[in-house]
Design an enzyme around this catalytic site. Structure first.
Site, PDB file in Angstrom:
ATOM      1  CD  GLN A  34      -2.168  -1.570   3.053  1.00 21.53           C
ATOM      2  OE1 GLN A  34      -3.343  -1.042   3.153  1.00 21.53           O
ATOM      3  NE2 GLN A  34      -1.578  -2.078   3.886  1.00 21.53           N
ATOM      4  CG  ASP A  89      -4.598   2.141  13.840  1.00 24.00           C
ATOM      5  OD1 ASP A  89      -4.693   1.746  14.860  1.00 24.00           O
ATOM      6  OD2 ASP A  89      -5.229   2.300  12.797  1.00 24.00           O
ATOM      7  CD  GLU A 108      -1.622  -4.421   9.089  1.00 26.97           C
ATOM      8  OE1 GLU A 108      -1.428  -4.347   7.876  1.00 26.97           O
ATOM      9  OE2 GLU A 108      -2.709  -4.196   9.808  1.00 26.97           O
ATOM     10  CG  ASP A 140      -4.141 -12.781   3.092  1.00 23.58           C
ATOM     11  OD1 ASP A 140      -4.995 -13.613   3.798  1.00 23.58           O
ATOM     12  OD2 ASP A 140      -4.160 -11.986   2.630  1.00 23.58           O
ATOM     13  CG  ASP A 158      -9.082  -1.796  12.342  1.00 21.28           C
ATOM     14  OD1 ASP A 158      -9.970  -1.176  11.668  1.00 21.28           O
ATOM     15  OD2 ASP A 158      -8.026  -1.432  13.222  1.00 21.28           O
ATOM     16  CB  THR A 160      -8.523  -0.919   3.960  1.00 20.87           C
ATOM     17  OG1 THR A 160      -8.237  -2.226   3.601  1.00 20.87           O
ATOM     18  CG2 THR A 160      -7.195  -0.717   4.941  1.00 20.87           C
ATOM     19  CG  ASP A 161     -13.262   1.690   2.529  1.00 22.42           C
ATOM     20  OD1 ASP A 161     -14.362   1.408   2.840  1.00 22.42           O
ATOM     21  OD2 ASP A 161     -12.456   2.649   2.782  1.00 22.42           O
ATOM     22  N   PRO A 165      -5.622  -5.045  -0.790  1.00 24.20           N
ATOM     23  CG  PRO A 165      -3.754  -4.372   0.294  1.00 24.20           C
ATOM     24  CD  PRO A 165      -4.650  -3.844  -0.513  1.00 24.20           C
TER      25      PRO A 165
END
Length: 283
Positions: A34, A89, A108, A140, A158, A160-161, A165
């Site tokens: 990313q 994060d 993660e 993954d 948690d 991402t959209d 990934p």
């Protein structure tokens, strides 16, 4: 994300965008997965973006992290093993570790997110990565969930959209594997975007949940960073934790001794009251 005369413009939606004024760019680099960027904004403080899409800000992250964490954990009542899929994060781990859990596993995919979050957004993790109860696995998330022996009381996705990934974390196969990884009475919660602008994201998750769980629904919270109205969080379990009565829930919260910026027992209960435009997205 495109800068125009000091503004950072998000292009997540085809016909809708939001812009943040950039006081300073603190970090910008591409990992193997990313493109990471941290900017400073007068209102939201430090802002993390992945591939141009805002993920978290210092000013309002507490809403998102509190609601994805404390709703399932307080509803469960005796959670000891928690799995976080994503969450690089560290904010989700921070909130989970405020509870007397025995172990937290965070999976993660991108070690780079963790590394620069610890350096550039340390207030969000607030020491969580140094807690001995936390195990960080760089892998993954979908593959990990498929292979794990399970036994988790709470699983928090948690992600991402559903692009890049994060896309695999919105599939029926992933949800099925996550359900198998839960202990009896366990709870799966997921982030499902803003239903007003992303209805298909929630509709797809709820369709899958309804086939997997005895109790499948979603709950809402308003996070200022995510434009377009309330944000939805998927809820799936074979237990009756959602029906914990108000008196018991209030006792659990009071006994924890924890304080919050957004979450409360009353907010917890009210979050499951869905306006019709959201309710119609459920099967």
């Amino acid at each position: 994300m495109t800068d125009m005369t000091g503004w950072s413009v998000e292009r997540l939606h085809e016909d809708h965008s939001q812009a943040l004024r950039v006081e300073r760019v603190l970090y910008e680099d591409a990992t193997g997965h990313q493109r990471l960027r941290v900017i400073e904004n007068p209102t939201f403080g430090r802002v993390l973006t992945l591939d141009g899409v805002v993920q978290v800000t210092e000013r309002d992250e507490f809403i998102y992290h509190e609601m994805l964490t404390h709703v399932p954990i307080f509803a469960h009542g005796t959670a000891k093993r928690v799995l976080i899929v994503g969450g690089g994060d560290g904010g989700m781990a921070r909130e989970v570790l405020r509870h007397p859990v025995g172990s937290v596993t965070m999976v993660e995919i991108d070690a780079g997110v963790i590394d620069f979050s610890r350096e550039y957004l340390p207030a969000i993790s607030d020491g969580a990565f140094d807690d001995p109860r936390l195990e960080v696995v760089i892998a993954d998330g979908a593959d990990y969930v498929r292979r794990t022996e399970g036994g988790f009381d709470v699983i928090i996705v948690d992600s991402t959209d559903p692009v890049g990934p994060g896309e695999v974390l919105f599939t029926d196969h992933f949800y099925g594997h996550a359900a198998r990884a839960l202990a009896p009475g366990g709870i799966l919660v997921t982030q499902n975007g803003v239903p007003f602008l992303q209805p298909e994201e929630l509709r797809g998750t709820m369709r899958a949940f309804s086939q997997i769980f005895a109790d499948a629904t979603c709950y809402l919270a308003t996070v200022p960073t995510y434009a377009g109205g309330a944000m939805a969080f998927g809820w799936g379990t074979d237990g009756d934790a959602r029906r914990t009565d108000m008196a018991d829930l209030s006792r659990r919260v009071a006994a924890s001794g924890l304080t919050f910026g957004y979450y409360s027992a009353e907010v917890h209960k009210g979050a499951f009251a869905l306006p019709p435009y959201v309710a119609k997205l459920l099967p």
